[in-house]
Design a protein around this motif. Structure first.
Motif, PDB file in Angstrom:
ATOM      1  N   ASP A  69       3.204  -2.973  -2.460  1.00  9.60           N
ATOM      2  CA  ASP A  69       3.824  -2.712  -3.991  1.00  9.60           C
ATOM      3  C   ASP A  69       5.181  -2.254  -3.688  1.00  9.60           C
ATOM      4  O   ASP A  69       5.153  -0.927  -3.105  1.00  9.60           O
ATOM      5  CB  ASP A  69       2.587  -1.728  -4.328  1.00  9.60           C
ATOM      6  N   LEU A  70       6.059  -2.815  -4.186  1.00 12.49           N
ATOM      7  CA  LEU A  70       7.407  -2.401  -4.240  1.00 12.49           C
ATOM      8  C   LEU A  70       7.719  -1.070  -4.938  1.00 12.49           C
ATOM      9  O   LEU A  70       8.742  -0.363  -4.907  1.00 12.49           O
ATOM     10  CB  LEU A  70       8.385  -3.378  -4.747  1.00 12.49           C
ATOM     11  N   ARG A  71       6.607  -0.429  -5.680  1.00 13.61           N
ATOM     12  CA  ARG A  71       6.845   0.644  -6.382  1.00 13.61           C
ATOM     13  C   ARG A  71       6.464   1.862  -5.552  1.00 13.61           C
ATOM     14  O   ARG A  71       6.606   2.942  -5.763  1.00 13.61           O
ATOM     15  CB  ARG A  71       5.930   0.499  -7.574  1.00 13.61           C
ATOM     16  N   ASP A  72       5.884   1.591  -4.292  1.00 16.22           N
ATOM     17  CA  ASP A  72       5.458   2.483  -3.520  1.00 16.22           C
ATOM     18  C   ASP A  72       6.351   2.498  -2.164  1.00 16.22           C
ATOM     19  O   ASP A  72       6.149   1.519  -1.139  1.00 16.22           O
ATOM     20  CB  ASP A  72       4.086   1.990  -2.902  1.00 16.22           C
ATOM     21  N   ALA A  73       7.183   3.595  -2.112  1.00 13.85           N
ATOM     22  CA  ALA A  73       8.255   3.671  -1.071  1.00 13.85           C
ATOM     23  C   ALA A  73       7.369   3.627   0.472  1.00 13.85           C
ATOM     24  O   ALA A  73       7.818   2.979   1.729  1.00 13.85           O
ATOM     25  CB  ALA A  73       9.046   4.858  -1.115  1.00 13.85           C
ATOM     26  N   ALA A  74       6.308   4.536   0.559  1.00 15.65           N
ATOM     27  CA  ALA A  74       5.535   4.428   1.871  1.00 15.65           C
ATOM     28  C   ALA A  74       4.818   3.056   1.994  1.00 15.65           C
ATOM     29  O   ALA A  74       4.592   2.784   3.335  1.00 15.65           O
ATOM     30  CB  ALA A  74       4.603   5.622   1.465  1.00 15.65           C
ATOM     31  N   ALA A  75       4.378   2.310   1.093  1.00 19.65           N
ATOM     32  CA  ALA A  75       3.930   1.005   1.417  1.00 19.65           C
ATOM     33  C   ALA A  75       4.723   0.155   2.066  1.00 19.65           C
ATOM     34  O   ALA A  75       4.586  -0.540   3.049  1.00 19.65           O
ATOM     35  CB  ALA A  75       3.037   0.460   0.060  1.00 19.65           C
ATOM     36  N   ILE A  76       6.154   0.256   1.590  1.00 17.71           N
ATOM     37  CA  ILE A  76       7.120  -0.429   2.077  1.00 17.71           C
ATOM     38  C   ILE A  76       7.480  -0.365   3.522  1.00 17.71           C
ATOM     39  O   ILE A  76       7.620  -1.093   4.389  1.00 17.71           O
ATOM     40  CB  ILE A  76       8.307  -0.592   1.251  1.00 17.71           C
TER      41      ILE A  76
END
Lengths: 269, 240
Positions: free
Chosen positions: A67-74
């Protein structure tokens, strides 16, 4: 034309369908290890199988939810890709919340501030975060390609595109500024603005235009196509091939620019 | 002598407490325009407002409630708003992209781009009802000439140019013009600018060279100029 990128590692965000999938497919055919991310697990799984079937021998395929709204996920997704393939050479920033009907439609009095901010965060800041996460790998190896997939609304402002238009314009400046900053490290940064590409989500816009003009969707489509010099929609594959070119060894002196793939529709130059 | 037709007009200047916003406000006041200054720094507003006979309206940057409230207060005090100047571009610390925190990217969008949109949304219904209005969005020249060390500002600035054109299309049928001004380097109120070879004009601009353009665009003489983005930078920008 041999793109000269066999063995390179490519990330395509929003790579499960549409233009993102098409770019991933061309890169996989060219022998890149390709990692796609998207939100929908079912579409991701389907994209992974199709990409694996199309990939050149030796080219790996990776798919993950992000999810691009989630810096940690990126950052986590980029780390997975580096673990699996040993680095990142190519980033196609493509994921977009364009499915949302709110992207198209509200005029000044109707803008919902939270939806506006959501577009800025999910698309613009999402592209920034992905860039930030891959840059150390590209700068270390001295070779990199980043393509920001933008849109027609960047150079062609529209009164019903008050979130998407400014975001697309911002992406053009982002590409130019990053090209200046990271060119000395061998990282080339460009923008690609697809015009009317037959991905399905343009239907939302056509329906809105049809409602406004009091005509049928198919009439709206005919009118739209009549304003495209090539008199048709482009295919995702045509956008994907242009993206792959920008990512390739063949585009080694091309940076900071925007490439329009729009059948000649843009009215500015 | 060009009659600007500005006397008795009413202007709200977002970012009017300092810098080029204040320059614009002072120039408008000198033409007989009733001016309200809006900004986040109440003390700065209170200091400069009396100097130019303006009203001070404090409002936090980039939040909807305070912006709507400030515009309502300005409309009430002035009896309406004919001219909106947005002159509060975001400023972030210079850094390359890989060192910039998400907070600065968020501010660039929320304060600069959405902030200008909010002021336009709040201030233009009255203009449309009277079928006359002027909106000027002041943003950095780095929108068209992105600065790799000031990317949040550069990206927000070009986003504002896009927004300006889009809103201009929306409001043109109602006699409201919307334009963008991209100023380069300007001297302070007193200062002579040092010679600068990077600027074709050889020097920074003076406040009057900025405000003359503001007055023209706000005047009756510029009724057919809308959706334009005009650079005033002594020729410094590269490209066309």
């Amino acid at each position: 034309m041999d793109l000269g990128i066999a063995g390179r590692v490519a990330i395509v965000s929003g790579g499960s369908r549409g233009i993102g999938y098409a770019a991933a497919e061309v890169l996989a055919e060219e022998g890149c290890h390709v990692a796609v991310c998207a939100l929908d697990p079912g579409r991701l799984a389907a994209a992974r199988s199709r990409l694996a079937a199309r990939a050149a021998p030796g080219a790996g395929v990776h798919a993950g939810r992000c999810d691009l709204r989630d810096a940690a996920a990126i950052e986590g997704f980029v780390a997975e890709v580096v673990d699996r393939f040993g680095g990142v050479d190519i980033l196609v920033n493509n994921a977009s919340p364009t499915d949302s009907p709110s992207m198209w439609g509200p005029v000044l009095d109707e803008v919902d501030d939270e939806e506006w901010l959501e577009t800025w965060r999910a698309k613009f800041i999402g592209y920034v975060r992905f860039s930030r996460a891959v840059l150390p790998h590209m700068r270390r190896s001295g070779w990199g390609r980043i393509v920001h997939v933008s849109g027609m609304g960047g150079r062609g402002p529209n009164r019903r595109y008050l979130a998407g238009g400014p975001v697309h314009a911002a992406l053009l400046a982002l590409a130019k500024g990053m090209a200046d900053e990271y060119g000395p490290d061998g990282v080339l940064v460009t923008a690609l603005s697809p015009g009317p590409i037959d991905t399905g989500h343009h239907g939302v816009i056509l329906e809105a235009q049809a409602r406004e003009a009091g005509i049928s969707s198919s009439e709206a489509r005919d009118r739209f196509v009549a304003a495209v010099p090539l008199r048709r929609y482009g295919t995702p594959r045509e956008a994907g091939e242009a993206i792959a070119y920008l990512c390739s060894e063949r585009a080694g002196f091309v940076t900071g620019v925007e490439l329009l793939v729009d059948g000649g529709r843009s009215r500015s130059f | 002598m060009l009659d600007l037709g500005l006397a008795a007009k009413r202007a709200l200047v977002n970012g009017g407490g300092q810098g080029l916003g204040l320059v614009a406000a002072r120039a408008l006041a000198s033409q007989g325009v009733a001016v309200a200054l809006v900004g986040p720094d109440e003390r700065a507003l209170d200091r400069v407002a009396p100097e130019i006979g303006a009203l001070a309206v404090p409002a936090g940057a980039g939040r909807r409630g305070p912006i709507d409230g400030a515009v309502r207060e300005g409309e009430r005090a002035l009896g309406g708003i004919d001219i909106l100047i947005n002159a509060a571009p975001v400023v972030t610390a210079p850094a390359p992209l890989h060192e910039i925190d998400d907070v600065d990217w968020e501010r660039a969008g929320a304060e600069h781009v959405l902030g200008y949109l909010r002021f336009m949304r709040a201030a233009t219904p009255g203009m449309r009802a009277r079928r006359h209005g002027r909106v000027l969005n002041v943003t950095g020249v780095i929108g068209r000439n992105p600065d790799p060390r000031r990317l949040p500002e550069s990206t927000a600035a070009i986003a504002v140019l896009n927004l300006t054109k889009a809103v201009a299309d929306e409001l043109a049928p109602d006699g409201v013009t919307v334009n963008a001004l991209s100023p380069g380097e300007f001297t302070g109120p007193d200062g002579e600018g040092a010679a600068d070879e990077a600027i074709p004009a050889g020097r920074p601009g003076t406040p009057g060279e900025f405000s003359d353009l503001v007055l023209f665009l706000c005047s009756e003489r510029a009724a057919y100029v809308t959706g334009a983005s005009i650079t005033v930078d002594g020729g410094r920008s590269r490209g066309i």
